[in-house]
Scaffold this motif. Structure first.
Motif, PDB file in Angstrom:
ATOM      1  N   GLY A  50      -3.339 -45.641 -38.490  1.00  0.00           N
ATOM      2  CA  GLY A  50      -4.571 -45.705 -37.651  1.00  0.00           C
ATOM      3  C   GLY A  50      -5.437 -46.652 -37.350  1.00  0.00           C
ATOM      4  O   GLY A  50      -5.271 -47.722 -38.334  1.00  0.00           O
ATOM      5  N   ALA A  51      -6.361 -47.067 -36.363  1.00  0.00           N
ATOM      6  CA  ALA A  51      -6.767 -48.254 -36.253  1.00  0.00           C
ATOM      7  C   ALA A  51      -7.756 -48.638 -37.431  1.00  0.00           C
ATOM      8  O   ALA A  51      -7.620 -50.113 -37.758  1.00  0.00           O
ATOM      9  N   LEU A  52      -8.262 -47.606 -38.032  1.00  0.00           N
ATOM     10  CA  LEU A  52      -9.367 -48.196 -38.987  1.00  0.00           C
ATOM     11  C   LEU A  52      -8.804 -47.579 -40.311  1.00  0.00           C
ATOM     12  O   LEU A  52      -9.517 -47.047 -41.265  1.00  0.00           O
ATOM     13  N   THR A  53      -7.559 -47.409 -40.537  1.00  0.00           N
ATOM     14  CA  THR A  53      -6.978 -46.891 -41.769  1.00  0.00           C
ATOM     15  C   THR A  53      -7.627 -47.490 -43.103  1.00  0.00           C
ATOM     16  O   THR A  53      -7.914 -46.651 -44.018  1.00  0.00           O
ATOM     17  N   GLU A  54      -8.015 -48.856 -43.031  1.00  0.00           N
ATOM     18  CA  GLU A  54      -8.284 -49.424 -44.070  1.00  0.00           C
ATOM     19  C   GLU A  54      -9.704 -49.481 -44.337  1.00  0.00           C
ATOM     20  O   GLU A  54     -10.288 -49.722 -45.536  1.00  0.00           O
ATOM     21  N   GLY A  93     -12.929 -49.558 -25.916  1.00  0.00           N
ATOM     22  CA  GLY A  93     -11.885 -50.565 -25.321  1.00  0.00           C
ATOM     23  C   GLY A  93     -10.998 -51.039 -26.364  1.00  0.00           C
ATOM     24  O   GLY A  93     -10.030 -51.565 -26.149  1.00  0.00           O
ATOM     25  N   ASN A  94     -11.608 -51.235 -27.616  1.00  0.00           N
ATOM     26  CA  ASN A  94     -10.758 -51.387 -28.911  1.00  0.00           C
ATOM     27  C   ASN A  94      -9.874 -50.692 -29.656  1.00  0.00           C
ATOM     28  O   ASN A  94      -9.473 -51.140 -30.471  1.00  0.00           O
ATOM     29  N   LEU A  95     -10.072 -49.484 -29.136  1.00  0.00           N
ATOM     30  CA  LEU A  95      -9.177 -48.443 -29.874  1.00  0.00           C
ATOM     31  C   LEU A  95      -7.709 -48.469 -29.420  1.00  0.00           C
ATOM     32  O   LEU A  95      -7.481 -48.803 -28.212  1.00  0.00           O
ATOM     33  N   LYS A  96      -6.598 -48.274 -30.382  1.00  0.00           N
ATOM     34  CA  LYS A  96      -5.415 -48.486 -29.910  1.00  0.00           C
ATOM     35  C   LYS A  96      -4.766 -47.007 -30.116  1.00  0.00           C
ATOM     36  O   LYS A  96      -4.866 -46.500 -31.012  1.00  0.00           O
ATOM     37  N   PRO A  97      -4.142 -46.440 -28.881  1.00  0.00           N
ATOM     38  CA  PRO A  97      -3.557 -45.227 -29.200  1.00  0.00           C
ATOM     39  C   PRO A  97      -2.221 -45.135 -29.569  1.00  0.00           C
ATOM     40  O   PRO A  97      -1.564 -46.064 -29.129  1.00  0.00           O
ATOM     41  N   TYR A  98      -1.901 -44.191 -30.200  1.00  0.00           N
ATOM     42  CA  TYR A  98      -0.558 -44.033 -30.943  1.00  0.00           C
ATOM     43  C   TYR A  98      -0.008 -42.451 -30.493  1.00  0.00           C
ATOM     44  O   TYR A  98      -0.197 -41.519 -30.733  1.00  0.00           O
ATOM     45  N   SER A  99       1.112 -42.937 -29.469  1.00  0.00           N
ATOM     46  CA  SER A  99       1.590 -41.831 -28.808  1.00  0.00           C
ATOM     47  C   SER A  99       2.624 -41.233 -29.840  1.00  0.00           C
ATOM     48  O   SER A  99       3.666 -42.047 -30.090  1.00  0.00           O
ATOM     49  N   MET A 100       2.771 -40.039 -30.184  1.00  0.00           N
ATOM     50  CA  MET A 100       3.643 -39.599 -31.278  1.00  0.00           C
ATOM     51  C   MET A 100       4.223 -38.216 -30.830  1.00  0.00           C
ATOM     52  O   MET A 100       3.773 -37.420 -30.121  1.00  0.00           O
ATOM     53  N   GLU A 128       5.732 -49.711 -32.982  1.00  0.00           N
ATOM     54  CA  GLU A 128       5.728 -49.785 -34.532  1.00  0.00           C
ATOM     55  C   GLU A 128       4.206 -49.709 -34.999  1.00  0.00           C
ATOM     56  O   GLU A 128       3.232 -50.187 -34.422  1.00  0.00           O
ATOM     57  N   THR A 129       4.272 -48.711 -35.713  1.00  0.00           N
ATOM     58  CA  THR A 129       2.870 -48.156 -36.378  1.00  0.00           C
ATOM     59  C   THR A 129       2.400 -48.588 -37.632  1.00  0.00           C
ATOM     60  O   THR A 129       3.352 -48.234 -38.528  1.00  0.00           O
TER      61      THR A 129
END
Length: 300
Positions: free
Chosen positions: A140-144, A173-180, A267-268
């Motif tokens: 995810g975008a903010l996993t860390e 606007g800064n969120l990155k979606p992950y299609s899975m 690539e995630t």
């Protein structure tokens, strides 16, 4: 009478190198418990894996100290041995999530006493594309975020709510979606997410989770996937339900599983036990029930 033999492996650089100032007390506790101790400070990434395989069958107990990465290496090495012995753990990292889950304190002297007086516990271990992890794999975008955040803020919001609060702060606007595509329990889920985790713990990023049904020896992970919000209003709604600790099937998938396959369009980035897990399009995660024997407090 022959003394019991212990192999003590530690990462001297973990947790701002604070173990350097506690080694004398730690070794004294081990000696007084009747152990002949062999000490090995790790020299390189993967050293603990190699050491554990090399000493197979020579020791009665292995104790490791370091962050989650050091524990991962010891567990991996032990998992590749035919003759497995109990593992004691002296947490020296910054969050020590897994130790918190097991009830092992961060004070070295207390943890050392548990390592030699506690009881064995058969614990589940996961594999991530064949590589072992102890308690969590996440993307995810903010996993860390949860590993570098003010403790007071985390205590107020909770782990997942804090992640979304951070996402809201940087803007949609800064969120990155992950299609899975996710396959688990003979079901297929296809959706777009901002965060996901597969865990076997009651503490993540130093925050205790509210799910009291988590068991570390039941052969199952707890999986959570948060959908990508369509707009700021939906994000705020999601954040509110998480802060209130309410179930939100409209925005969150939550289930238990022993095996899960995840494929993504791109690539995630992943983390394993808070460490860099690399970039992957396809991920296979499996739970190995009661794979290793850990020493936990007698009242655990």
């Amino acid at each position: 009478m022959d003394k019991k033999k212990m192999f003590f492996v530690y990462n001297a650089h973990a947790g701002q190198e604070r173990i350097r100032f506690a080694l004398v007390d730690i070794l004294d506790i081990f000696q007084k418990a009747g152990y002949e101790v062999t000490v090995h400070p790790t020299q390189y990434s993967g050293d603990a894996v190699d050491c554990i395989k090399e000493i197979e069958g020579k020791y009665d107990l292995v104790v490791c100290s370091g962050g989650d990465g050091t524990l991962d290496e010891v567990v991996k090495g032990m998992g590749e041995c035919e003759k497995r012995v109990p593992i004691g753990y002296l947490p020296a990292g910054s969050t020590n999530d897994f130790a918190r889950t097991l009830g092992i304190p961060s004070e070295f002297s207390k943890a050392a006493k548990i390592a030699v007086t506690g009881k064995p516990f058969m614990c589940d271990i996961g594999t991530f594309n064949g590589n072992p992890f102890v308690y969590i794999a996440a993307f995810g975008a903010l996993t860390e975020v949860s590993y570098a955040t003010n403790q007071r803020v985390k205590n107020i919001f909770g782990h997942m709510a804090y992640v979304l609060e951070g996402i809201r702060a940087i803007g949609m606007g800064n969120l990155k979606p992950y299609s899975m595509s996710i396959v688990a329990n003979n079901q297929l889920i296809k959706d777009t997410f901002i965060y996901g985790m597969i865990s076997n713990t009651v503490s993540i990023g130093g925050v205790r989770l509210t799910d009291k049904n988590v068991k570390l020896d039941d052969g199952e992970f707890e999986a959570m996937f948060i959908k990508y919000p369509d707009d700021p209003v939906e994000l705020n709604s999601l954040l509110s339900t998480l802060i209130a600790q309410e179930a939100d099937p409209e925005h969150v998938y939550y289930f238990r599983t022993s095996e899960i396959h995840i494929s993504s369009d791109t690539e995630t980035p992943w983390t394993r036990d808070g460490e860099n897990g690399g970039f992957h399009k396809d991920v296979e995660i499996q739970n190995f029930k009661q794979r290793v024997q850990l020493i936990v407090p007698s009242d655990y």
